[in-house]
Design an enzyme around this catalytic site. Sequence first.
Site, PDB file in Angstrom:
ATOM      1  N   HIS A 131      50.012  41.972  22.266  1.00  0.00           N
ATOM      2  CA  HIS A 131      50.275  42.031  23.711  1.00  0.00           C
ATOM      3  C   HIS A 131      50.185  40.609  24.269  1.00  0.00           C
ATOM      4  CE1 HIS A 131      48.724  43.774  27.825  1.00  0.00           C
ATOM      5  NE2 HIS A 131      49.892  43.184  27.949  1.00  0.00           N
ATOM      6  N   ASP A 134      47.677  51.024  28.603  1.00  0.00           N
ATOM      7  CA  ASP A 134      46.660  50.014  28.282  1.00  0.00           C
ATOM      8  C   ASP A 134      45.830  49.718  29.525  1.00  0.00           C
ATOM      9  OD1 ASP A 134      45.196  47.894  27.266  1.00  0.00           O
ATOM     10  OD2 ASP A 134      46.893  46.504  27.161  1.00  0.00           O
ATOM     11  N   GLY A 135      44.538  50.051  29.449  1.00  0.00           N
ATOM     12  CA  GLY A 135      43.628  49.675  30.524  1.00  0.00           C
ATOM     13  C   GLY A 135      42.847  50.839  31.092  1.00  0.00           C
ATOM     14  N   GLY A 136      41.547  50.810  30.873  1.00  0.00           N
ATOM     15  CA  GLY A 136      40.679  51.807  31.497  1.00  0.00           C
ATOM     16  C   GLY A 136      40.751  53.194  30.900  1.00  0.00           C
ATOM     17  N   MET A 166      50.579  48.809  31.955  1.00  0.00           N
ATOM     18  CA  MET A 166      49.219  48.331  32.243  1.00  0.00           C
ATOM     19  C   MET A 166      48.624  49.188  33.348  1.00  0.00           C
ATOM     20  SD  MET A 166      48.362  45.865  30.269  1.00  0.00           S
ATOM     21  CE  MET A 166      46.783  45.698  31.074  1.00  0.00           C
ATOM     22  N   MET A 223      46.230  35.720  25.456  1.00  0.00           N
ATOM     23  CA  MET A 223      46.228  35.272  26.858  1.00  0.00           C
ATOM     24  C   MET A 223      46.214  33.743  26.907  1.00  0.00           C
ATOM     25  SD  MET A 223      43.449  37.835  28.506  1.00  0.00           S
ATOM     26  CE  MET A 223      43.289  39.537  27.965  1.00  0.00           C
ATOM     27  N   MET A 245      50.099  38.161  27.029  1.00  0.00           N
ATOM     28  CA  MET A 245      49.902  37.941  28.462  1.00  0.00           C
ATOM     29  C   MET A 245      49.983  36.441  28.694  1.00  0.00           C
ATOM     30  SD  MET A 245      46.981  40.794  29.011  1.00  0.00           S
ATOM     31  CE  MET A 245      46.753  40.887  27.248  1.00  0.00           C
ATOM     32  N   HIS A 276      45.484  46.614  18.522  1.00  0.00           N
ATOM     33  CA  HIS A 276      46.036  45.986  19.723  1.00  0.00           C
ATOM     34  C   HIS A 276      45.356  44.635  19.900  1.00  0.00           C
ATOM     35  CE1 HIS A 276      47.848  46.080  23.782  1.00  0.00           C
ATOM     36  NE2 HIS A 276      46.749  45.434  24.165  1.00  0.00           N
ATOM     37  N   ASP A 335      45.228  41.166  22.210  1.00  0.00           N
ATOM     38  CA  ASP A 335      45.570  40.587  23.504  1.00  0.00           C
ATOM     39  C   ASP A 335      45.600  39.069  23.397  1.00  0.00           C
ATOM     40  OD1 ASP A 335      45.718  42.946  25.242  1.00  0.00           O
ATOM     41  OD2 ASP A 335      43.626  43.220  24.659  1.00  0.00           O
ATOM     42  N   SER A 357      41.674  48.056  21.075  1.00  0.00           N
ATOM     43  CA  SER A 357      41.957  46.713  21.581  1.00  0.00           C
ATOM     44  C   SER A 357      40.812  45.783  21.188  1.00  0.00           C
ATOM     45  CB  SER A 357      42.105  46.746  23.099  1.00  0.00           C
ATOM     46  OG  SER A 357      42.192  45.429  23.588  1.00  0.00           O
ATOM     47  N   GLY A 381      37.254  46.613  30.204  1.00  0.00           N
ATOM     48  CA  GLY A 381      36.115  47.165  30.931  1.00  0.00           C
ATOM     49  C   GLY A 381      36.365  47.448  32.397  1.00  0.00           C
ATOM     50  N   GLY A 414      44.091  41.065  31.878  1.00  0.00           N
ATOM     51  CA  GLY A 414      43.191  39.910  31.774  1.00  0.00           C
ATOM     52  C   GLY A 414      41.832  40.238  31.186  1.00  0.00           C
ATOM     53  N   PHE A 415      41.319  41.429  31.478  1.00  0.00           N
ATOM     54  CA  PHE A 415      39.948  41.733  31.058  1.00  0.00           C
ATOM     55  C   PHE A 415      39.837  43.199  30.663  1.00  0.00           C
ATOM     56  CE2 PHE A 415      39.888  38.242  34.006  1.00  0.00           C
ATOM     57  CZ  PHE A 415      39.091  37.311  33.350  1.00  0.00           C
ATOM     58  N   GLY A 457      39.909  49.777  24.666  1.00  0.00           N
ATOM     59  CA  GLY A 457      39.017  48.670  24.360  1.00  0.00           C
ATOM     60  C   GLY A 457      37.559  49.052  24.484  1.00  0.00           C
ATOM     61  N   SER A 458      37.025  48.939  25.704  1.00  0.00           N
ATOM     62  CA  SER A 458      35.583  49.093  25.873  1.00  0.00           C
ATOM     63  C   SER A 458      35.079  50.497  25.528  1.00  0.00           C
ATOM     64  CB  SER A 458      35.171  48.704  27.295  1.00  0.00           C
ATOM     65  OG  SER A 458      35.979  49.356  28.228  1.00  0.00           O
TER      66      SER A 458
HETATM   67  C1  DX5 Z   1      43.548  43.886  29.372  1.00  0.00           C
HETATM   68  C2  DX5 Z   1      44.034  44.168  28.000  1.00  0.00           C
HETATM   69  C3  DX5 Z   1      43.585  45.454  27.432  1.00  0.00           C
HETATM   70  C4  DX5 Z   1      42.096  45.645  27.412  1.00  0.00           C
HETATM   71  C5  DX5 Z   1      41.779  47.100  27.414  1.00  0.00           C
HETATM   72  O1  DX5 Z   1      44.304  42.870  29.933  1.00  0.00           O
HETATM   73  O2  DX5 Z   1      45.437  44.162  27.945  1.00  0.00           O
HETATM   74  O3  DX5 Z   1      44.136  45.664  26.133  1.00  0.00           O
HETATM   75  O4  DX5 Z   1      41.489  45.058  26.291  1.00  0.00           O
HETATM   76  O5  DX5 Z   1      40.403  47.274  27.521  1.00  0.00           O
HETATM   77  P1  DX5 Z   1      39.789  48.563  28.240  1.00  0.00           P
HETATM   78  O6  DX5 Z   1      40.218  49.736  27.427  1.00  0.00           O
HETATM   79  O7  DX5 Z   1      38.326  48.302  28.240  1.00  0.00           O
HETATM   80  O8  DX5 Z   1      40.381  48.592  29.630  1.00  0.00           O
HETATM   81 ZN    ZN Z   2      46.348  44.710  26.065  1.00  0.00          ZN
END
Ligand code: DX5
Ligand code: ZN
Length: 214
Positions: free
Chosen positions: A63, A172-174, A134, A34, A65, A30, A32, A6, A142, A139-140, A194-195
């Site tokens: 994606h 997607d997420g964490g 999700m 927003m 959002m 991926h 994002d 991501s 990390g 939104g973010f 992502g992170s």
């Molecule tokens: C959050 C995004 C994700 C995010 C994932 O709203 O949709 O794609 O970048 O990042 P990590 O893997 O750090 O949760």
């Molecule tokens: Zn995403």
Amino acid sequence: MKLAPSLLSADFGKLRDEAFEVEPQADYFHIDVMDGHFVPNLTIGPPAVNSLRRGLSRPLDIHLMIDYPAIYAPQFDVCAGDFITFHIEAKDDPHRVIDIIAATGAGVGISLRPATPLSVLRPYLKQVDLVLVMTVEPGFSGQQIVTDAVERIAELASLLSKNSSKAMIAVDGGVNKNNIDSLVRAGAELVVVGSAIFSAPDRRAAMEELIAAV
Ligand code: DX5
Ligand code: ZN
């Protein structure tokens, strides 16, 4: 399992270089998008995404959002294998958005916030190519993964199979090297990270670790 880094967690000042760095182990990128309304954050839109993709050799997993996906989905330059995913909680009629995305040539993805019941997908299962679960509040990057992530993926896998849907399950997420295996075992086929990739000192090594953990 397919891996999709991501780019939200990458350095936006050098996005294409960041993408090139992770491309060897990436199956998709991926991205994002927003709007500051659907989620309390702003990123990039169609002009930046269309420019970024030139030179990249992997399909995009876009994606959205955003409140109004029907307006923006047609503005992406779609290539073979891309997905455009919108949120079921957005303001446009989902059937209309599905038709608009399908007309672009992209695979149609639907995403859900962690608290949205999976049953809302039922009317759309015949037309959807990907369901993006999700596992953090969108939104973010990390954030910590929600506690019921594995159960939710398993529940979705069962819903899809009962309805003879071939939609791909994305998470997607964490996601990190400690939880990726259980998510894939539960049914996740496309894993967005992502992170756990971009915060690592060696991104390619981090991706190899994720792949090896499954
Ligand atoms: C959050 C995004 C994700 C995010 C994932 O709203 O949709 O794609 O970048 O990042 P990590 O893997 O750090 O949760
Ligand atoms: Zn995403």
